[in-house]
Enzyme design. Sequence first.
Site, PDB file in Angstrom:
ATOM      1  N   GLY A 203      69.324 115.328  -8.725  1.00 27.57           N
ATOM      2  CA  GLY A 203      69.325 114.877  -7.335  1.00 27.57           C
ATOM      3  C   GLY A 203      70.426 113.882  -7.028  1.00 27.57           C
ATOM      4  O   GLY A 203      70.438 113.268  -5.965  1.00 27.57           O
ATOM      5  N   ALA A 204      71.342 113.666  -7.967  1.00 23.34           N
ATOM      6  CA  ALA A 204      72.400 112.681  -7.756  1.00 23.34           C
ATOM      7  C   ALA A 204      73.702 113.180  -8.365  1.00 23.34           C
ATOM      8  O   ALA A 204      73.917 113.077  -9.563  1.00 23.34           O
ATOM      9  CB  ALA A 204      72.007 111.330  -8.379  1.00 23.34           C
TER      10      ALA A 204
ATOM     11  N   THR B 236      79.506 116.547 -19.993  1.00 20.97           N
ATOM     12  CA  THR B 236      80.589 117.211 -20.717  1.00 20.97           C
ATOM     13  C   THR B 236      80.617 116.716 -22.159  1.00 20.97           C
ATOM     14  O   THR B 236      80.701 115.522 -22.412  1.00 20.97           O
ATOM     15  CB  THR B 236      81.947 116.934 -20.033  1.00 20.97           C
ATOM     16  OG1 THR B 236      81.912 117.493 -18.731  1.00 20.97           O
ATOM     17  CG2 THR B 236      83.087 117.552 -20.822  1.00 20.97           C
TER      18      THR B 236
ATOM     19  N   ARG C 190      90.687 109.483 -13.299  1.00 20.61           N
ATOM     20  CA  ARG C 190      90.992 110.520 -12.303  1.00 20.61           C
ATOM     21  C   ARG C 190      92.388 111.119 -12.459  1.00 20.61           C
ATOM     22  O   ARG C 190      92.529 112.344 -12.434  1.00 20.61           O
ATOM     23  CB  ARG C 190      90.783 109.988 -10.883  1.00 20.61           C
ATOM     24  CG  ARG C 190      89.348 110.166 -10.465  1.00 20.61           C
ATOM     25  CD  ARG C 190      89.037 109.642  -9.091  1.00 20.61           C
ATOM     26  NE  ARG C 190      87.619 109.909  -8.838  1.00 20.61           N
ATOM     27  CZ  ARG C 190      86.831 109.170  -8.074  1.00 20.61           C
ATOM     28  NH1 ARG C 190      87.313 108.113  -7.463  1.00 20.61           N
ATOM     29  NH2 ARG C 190      85.570 109.484  -7.911  1.00 20.61           N
TER      30      ARG C 190
ATOM     31  N   GLY D 150      98.550 140.978  -9.465  1.00 15.67           N
ATOM     32  CA  GLY D 150      97.771 142.191  -9.192  1.00 15.67           C
ATOM     33  C   GLY D 150      96.801 142.504 -10.313  1.00 15.67           C
ATOM     34  O   GLY D 150      96.163 141.599 -10.860  1.00 15.67           O
TER      35      GLY D 150
ATOM     36  N   GLU E 149      84.693 114.763 -12.009  1.00 13.96           N
ATOM     37  CA  GLU E 149      85.315 113.445 -11.782  1.00 13.96           C
ATOM     38  C   GLU E 149      85.495 113.184 -10.287  1.00 13.96           C
ATOM     39  O   GLU E 149      86.458 112.594  -9.844  1.00 13.96           O
ATOM     40  CB  GLU E 149      86.663 113.401 -12.508  1.00 13.96           C
ATOM     41  CG  GLU E 149      87.094 112.030 -12.976  1.00 13.96           C
ATOM     42  CD  GLU E 149      86.318 111.563 -14.188  1.00 13.96           C
ATOM     43  OE1 GLU E 149      85.416 112.279 -14.650  1.00 13.96           O
ATOM     44  OE2 GLU E 149      86.617 110.457 -14.660  1.00 13.96           O
TER      45      GLU E 149
ATOM     46  N   THR F  46      84.451 115.420  -6.603  1.00 12.78           N
ATOM     47  CA  THR F  46      85.003 116.610  -5.944  1.00 12.78           C
ATOM     48  C   THR F  46      86.179 116.197  -5.054  1.00 12.78           C
ATOM     49  O   THR F  46      86.345 115.022  -4.734  1.00 12.78           O
ATOM     50  CB  THR F  46      83.956 117.284  -5.036  1.00 12.78           C
ATOM     51  OG1 THR F  46      83.581 116.343  -4.022  1.00 12.78           O
ATOM     52  CG2 THR F  46      82.723 117.726  -5.807  1.00 12.78           C
TER      53      THR F  46
END
Lengths: 365, 421
Positions: free
Chosen positions: B145-146, B176, B275, B374, B398, B400
Amino acid sequence: MYSFEPNEEQKMLVDAIGKYAQNDLRLAAHDAEESCMLPKKLISKGWEIGLLQASIPEAYSGFGDRSAVTGVLAVEELAFGDLAGMLALMTPSLFATPILLAGSEEQKKEFLPKVIEGDWAPYTAALIEYAYDFDANDLLTTAIVEGGDYIISGEKAFVPYAKDAEAILVYANFEGSTQGFIVPKDAAGLSVSDDREKLMSLNALPLYRVKLDCVKVPVSNRLGGEGGHDFDFILASLRIASAAAAVGVAKASFEYSMNYAKDRDVFGVKVAQKQAIAFMLAEMATEIEAIRLLTWEAAWKLDTGKEGAIKDAFLAVTGAADMVMMVTDRGVQILGGHGYIREHPVEMWMRNGRGFAMLTGLAIV
Amino acid sequence: MSIEFETPKPIAQIQFVLKTVAENMMRSQSRAFDENEHEIPFSYIEFMHTAMRSMGGGSLAPKEEKQKEGGELKEKRPPIAYQSLAAQIEMLSWGDVGFYLVTPGGGLGAAAVQSAGSAEQRAKFLARFAEEKPTFAAMCMTEAGAGSDTSAIRTRAVLDEATKEWVINGEKIFVTGGDKSFKEYEQFGKGFVVVWASIDPTAGRSGMRAFVVEAGTKGVSVTKLEHKLGIRASDTASIVLVDARVPYDNILGSPTVEKTTTGFKGAMATFDATRPLVAASGIGVARAAVEYVKEQLAEKGVEIRYGLPRQKMTSIERDVIEMEIQLRSAWLMVLKAVWMADNKKPNALESSMSKVKSGDVVTKITQKAVEIMGPLGYSREFLLEKWFRDAKITDIYEGTGQINRLVVARQILGYSGKELR
C-alpha cells in the site's frame, strides 16, 4: 576531467552580459519588436562590453582569445534578454569570427582591426538562401574562377544589416563545397533589396535579401586566400551559437511562465500548484538543461579540437530547435489566453522558437 | 573551475576493463538468464567479487577517503568517485542490466548505511563486502500500500524496553536483491536488508527510520520472487517480518522522534545519491540499443548522414540522430549530477532531473530501436527486444518518472510537499 562550472573570467563576462541582457535588451524588446526598430544606443552599449573584442588577439587589436565555450555562455545570456537584440549586437561577429578562424594573415590584419576598433559597425555575412530545403553544405549561390578572379552569382536571404554593410562575407558553392568570399559594399553586381525581410519574428532586426549578379572578387578575397578554408568548423561555430541562443530563449519563456504560474490564482491555489502545470515546467527545465549541456560539450570539443566536434555541434542545434519549440509553446500554453496577447512576451518567444530550425547562420561564436 | 568534458584517465581505464567484462561475462549469457528467471549467475558474481576485491574493495561503491596522519599533503586531485561509479554502472548495464543489478557489494542497502548510518555503523555493517565471499545487501522500502508515497509505510518498529531490541512487523515488496541479501547461500557471505519502518505512526514521515536486519534473522522470511517484464537476472523479493527482533544499535539515525523529518530525509538523501546512478544504468541499456541499430544498418549499407537539413534526411536518419541527441544529453545530465555529488554541491534538482530525462529517453530509444529493426528487433533471437524490456524499469524504480517530475517541480518552484502535492 569533467567540470561544469565556468571559470572566473567567464563568470565575470557572463555577469556583465547578463546585466545588459536583462536591464537593457529585455526592457527594450517589446517596443523594438512592435516598432521594428532597435535603438542604436542600445546596441552601442552592448558593444562596449567587448564580447567580440575579447575574442580577438592583441595582434589584431583585440584583447583576448576566442573560446567557443565562452561564446555559448554569452549567447545564452544575451538571447535570454532578447533574441533580435542579441543577433543585432553580434552581427559584426558574423564577418569577423570566420576571418579569425579561417582567414589568411592578410585578411586578419586588414579586417579585424577595422571591425573591432571603433563603435559597432555593420559588417555582416550571407549564408541562408530562400529555399525550403536550404542546406549550408549545398548552396545554390555559386562561385567560379574566371580570369584569376572569382565570379559569384545567386541570391541570399535574411542578411542582417546588409543595406548599410561595409562588407559582406558571402558563402557560395565553389566546386561542390561551401566557401566564404569577402564582398565589399561597392562591388559591381551586388544589390540589396530596398525593403526589409518580413518574418514571423525578429521584426526589430533589419534583414535583407541580397542579390549577386556575376559579382567579381579577387583571389585574395576568398576566405583563407587562394587555398580557401574548411567550412565545417565555421558551420559548427554557427550551429552552437544557434543552439545556445535557443537555450537562452527557452529559458526566458520558462522563467516567465513559471513566475506567472506562481502568481496566478486558480480554484483557490496557484496555477503552479496544479501538477498539470508543474509537470510541464519540470519538463521544460529538464529539456533546457539537456540541450545546454549538449551545447557546452560541442563548444568544448571545438575549442580543444576533439574528434566529433562537427557532428556534436549538429546534434546540439538539431536538439535545440526541437527543445526551444516545445518550451516556448508551453510558455504560451501556461499563460493561457494571456499568453496569446502581445502584452506578454511569451508569444514573441514562441515565434522566435520556431525560427531555430532555419536560422543557423545569423549568429556565430 | 572551468567547463570541461575530458573523461578522466582512471575512468577511461576502468571503462575499458569493464567493456571486456561486459562482452565476455555478460552479453554471452544475457539471453540464457533472461529465459531462465531466478537462476543466479554465479560465475559473473564470483568474477566481479574477485575483481573488486583485488582492486581493494568488495563493491563498486566509492571508498571512504582515508586521511593520512602527518603525511605530506599530495597535490589534491579532483574527486571523481561518483563519476567513476556512474561510468562503471553505465558500462556494466551496457553489458546486461540484470547482471549489473546482482553485482555483489551492498547496493542500495549499503548506500542507506553509508548515508544515514554513524561511523561505527558504517564500520560494522560495511566491512563484510570486502571479505572472501560475495555478499549482498538490499533496501526494503516499498509496501503493497506504499509505493512512491513512502509516508504511507505501515511496517512498525517497537522498542522492547526489557531487552533493548527493536521488534519489527510488516511486509515489504519489490526488494531488489532481497533474496541474495537475506537468504543464506553457501556461495555468498552473510548479507543484510535495510528495512524502513515507523517508530511512531502519529509522527508521519518524521517517525520513519531504517533498520539493519541481518540475514537469517528469526521471524523474517522471503515469501515471493516476482516474475518481471525485464531485468530477470535480478531477483525482486517480498520479505515478511513477524516479530523480528533487531539489536538496538541497528537503527540508522536517532531513536527518538522530534517533530522534524530527518528520518525521512535520510531516505531522500540516499535517493539524491542513487538517482543519477539508476539513470546511468538505463543509459547503458539504451546505448547498447543505439549501437546495435547503427551496426545493423551499417551492415546493410545504410549510412547515417550527419549535418543535413531535416528536409533531406531519411526517416531512419531522423530517428537515429534523435536517439543520439537524447542519449548523449541524458548522459551529460548524469555526469553533472554525479560531478556535483563528488564536489559536495547539493544536487537534489540535478539528480532528479537526470532521472526524469533518462527514464524518458531510454524507454523511447529502445522502443524506437525495436521498431526500426522490424522483425529482427522483435525476435528473441537477438537481444534488442530484451533491452526494450530491461530499459522500462529505469522509468519506474528509484522513483517513477512522475515522482521525479514532482521532485523537480518542487525544486524549481520552491514548493514544499504540502504546496505541491
